[in-house]
Design an enzyme around this catalytic site. Sequence first.
Site, PDB file in Angstrom:
ATOM      1  N   HIS A 120      -4.595   0.080  -1.493  1.00 15.08           N
ATOM      2  CA  HIS A 120      -3.056   1.231  -1.358  1.00 15.08           C
ATOM      3  C   HIS A 120      -4.069   2.698  -1.968  1.00 15.08           C
ATOM      4  O   HIS A 120      -3.056   4.122  -1.585  1.00 15.08           O
ATOM      5  CB  HIS A 120      -1.896   0.449  -2.257  1.00 15.08           C
ATOM      6  CG  HIS A 120      -2.171   0.701  -3.584  1.00 15.08           C
ATOM      7  ND1 HIS A 120      -2.044  -0.296  -4.522  1.00 15.08           N
ATOM      8  CD2 HIS A 120      -1.934   1.652  -4.263  1.00 15.08           C
ATOM      9  CE1 HIS A 120      -2.426   0.092  -5.875  1.00 15.08           C
ATOM     10  NE2 HIS A 120      -2.319   1.637  -5.790  1.00 15.08           N
ATOM     11  N   ASP A 155      -4.230  -6.186  -0.419  1.00 22.02           N
ATOM     12  CA  ASP A 155      -4.376  -4.906  -1.534  1.00 22.02           C
ATOM     13  C   ASP A 155      -6.001  -5.343  -2.238  1.00 22.02           C
ATOM     14  O   ASP A 155      -5.537  -5.159  -3.277  1.00 22.02           O
ATOM     15  CB  ASP A 155      -3.515  -4.626  -2.003  1.00 22.02           C
ATOM     16  CG  ASP A 155      -2.977  -2.954  -2.866  1.00 22.02           C
ATOM     17  OD1 ASP A 155      -3.937  -2.229  -2.267  1.00 22.02           O
ATOM     18  OD2 ASP A 155      -3.014  -2.801  -3.930  1.00 22.02           O
ATOM     19  N   SER A 158      -4.078   1.854 -10.757  1.00 24.74           N
ATOM     20  CA  SER A 158      -4.383   0.847  -9.708  1.00 24.74           C
ATOM     21  C   SER A 158      -5.812   1.323  -9.331  1.00 24.74           C
ATOM     22  O   SER A 158      -6.545   2.137  -9.798  1.00 24.74           O
ATOM     23  CB  SER A 158      -3.562   2.007  -8.354  1.00 24.74           C
ATOM     24  OG  SER A 158      -2.000   2.031  -8.638  1.00 24.74           O
TER      25      SER A 158
END
Length: 797
Positions: free
Chosen positions: A600, A648, A744
């Site tokens: 992402h 992901d 992230s």
Amino acid sequence: MTCLFFFFFLKISNISVQVVSVPGKLPGRRLPRRPAGPARPRKQSKKRAPFWNIQNKIILFTVFLCMLAVTAWTLLWLYISKTESKDAFYFVGMFRITNAEFLPEYRHKESREFLSMARTVEQVVNLVYTTSAFSKFYKQSVVADVSSNNKGGLLVHFWTVFVMPHAKGHIFCEECVAAVLKDSIQTSIVNRTSVGSLQGLAVDMDSVVLNVGLRSDYSSAIGSDKGCSQYLYADHLSLRYPLEISATSGTLMCHFKLVAIVGYLIRLSIESIQLEADNCVTDSLTIYDALLPIRSTILYRICEPTRTLMSFVSTNNLMLVTLKSPNIRRLSGIRAYFEVIPEQKCENTIFVKELTAFEGKISSPYYPSYYPPKCKCTWTFQTPLSTLGIALKFHNYSITKKSMKGCEHGWWEINEHMYCGSYVDHQTIFRVPSPLAHLQLQCTARQSDKPLLVEYGSYNISQRKKKKNAGSFRPLSSLPTPNNIPASGGELTPRPACNTSSLWQPGPLECDGVRDCQDARDEQNCTQIFIPCPPESTFNSYDPFSPKGCNRGSSSLHRIVGGSDSQEGAWPWQVSLHFVGTAYCGASVISREWLLSAAHCFHGNRLSDPTPWTAHLGMHIQGSAKFISPVRRIVVHEYYNSQTFDYDIALLQLSTAWPESLRQSIQAVCVPPAGQKVRSGQKCWVTGWGRRHEADNKGSPVLQQAEVELIDQTICVSTYGSITSRMLCAGVMSGKSDACRGDSGGPLSCRRKSDGKWILTGIVSWGHGCGRPNFPGVYTRVSNFVPWINKYVPSLS
């Protein structure tokens, strides 16, 4: 209008009645002849009706009512207008929309594309404030500019206007208005970047800026009071674009909006400016790091005449220059130009030669321009011998031990010691008694500052210590060094003696606390700072010849959200990914040239392009990386789902493999065996430079670590619902310890008891908020992707 019509009707009726009532005046009719005879006396004509008859009274009364109504409406309009002007509050701001691409038509305010985008943004902001606590005071929002920017997407500049009595203005704070907008950005169950949804617009929360503005600036920005305003677009690197204006009388208010091609910066050079020297309130030239006069984006402000060349650099591809002078009594104006320049990296490793004078120079970025705010510079100095330390000569600048207060002119970290910088009118010498010195300059976050120049060289540590022990050392902290010291001094090793000969030249022996010369000239007029040797850092043991070359050692760990500062070298596989120079996501080192991160982070055309990305390895504090490499290739898993965050995972290939000589600072983490099972309750560690709590506006400068535990998959599914076998949960069910925005793509590292190896069990993916009770973080389960990883990185198989 009704009054006027009624008055006109009555007037016409009155005239017609008077005409038909006068005898002998009807047209087309003759009176009969009378026979001749004595003349009769003529009858007296009828008396005219008195002026104050009923009809005239009605007319006058109607006219009076109409005049009274017009006067009342005029006074009411003037009162409302004056009240609105007096009690209007203007706010100017900007934010970045990430899911829209810039169109060239946006540069033209009359274009259909600009009007459409502006209308969309205005509707969104209108909805935010009309449903807020300020709804009864809210008037309107106006989009002034839609521009490109170096971070991708659209940068929207806008005005928001409120009207309320000044008596209540004290509750109408700047922070309150900004908080309403920021709180409307939904970031609940999304990826852990700073991007959220604002009524359907993907808005970067970190980009939201909102300041109190001025009515005069508002009028100029929306076009109702243009004055001298120009929009200048620059797309050539080799050209200088002139910026000239002059006036002889009257009021001067000019706005120059400068925009460069995406990926580049703007440098504004001012050759001369003529202003009435004032207090910076009425007469000023102000440079903004935006396209609207947003106070918190001011780069610099000039308030007096100058003929000295000064130049300033933006942090993005846009800049606003405003020139204001309300009462020009003589020729006033500006002679300047701007140009497009590439972004400059301020990082370098320098090997200092043995037994030399000051041999080189380092400087602030874009020297001799004023350096921009929020910049970071890192230098690593290495001498060839352990007996040689690093000598630094600061030109017109000094650093002192950092206190509890902030640093107004940048702060320095030198071998883990903190210092504040200040400008002085002399040179100062700084000595580091270590063959290895790590320097980091963190620029002030507020405005541009004066350029810095530093010379470097080596000096003999042991000789200096010997002299110090002899009782001749006396630290000096406030006396100036003469400005006429040459850029390259004499030898840095002690001389047998100094005499009064005119052939003697000042050199690095000056200000070392030892009287090398009989007349002590080497210790006169000095400013000296001497710091202790840096503490030894402990690194995880590393065996490059072990299978897969991954980390298998341990380090003493001190106890992100609910985390703490990590020790330098504790997590040598942690990577910071920078997009156009800004920390954006994390990653993990899995080999000499491959990193593992989250898909992402690279979703979208702009983010999927490897060109703007750089990987920072071996880094403890942001800006102090031991190794930096551009990203050559980004491989996002072909099944990645941007709605559910399934699959992901992404691989990044470095343009340059990190050297084996840095194995003490950079190490690969082990990829788990395919299909590896994990047990709930196992303790693991999540690391990153992201936010330290959900409401935090910026990431941590120091690498954070937090201990979390693996959560049972059944509980994870019951909590979120949309959990697949390629995900796992980790955290603390009571909250407090978790990853957050900015983390992230970073690692969830678990240590295997059997052999002590650190295993990359998970990748930071998504979650509901940050550190909320009963909502653990969701991670990509790496063990499910081992065959996919081996397809691109066969050396790990």
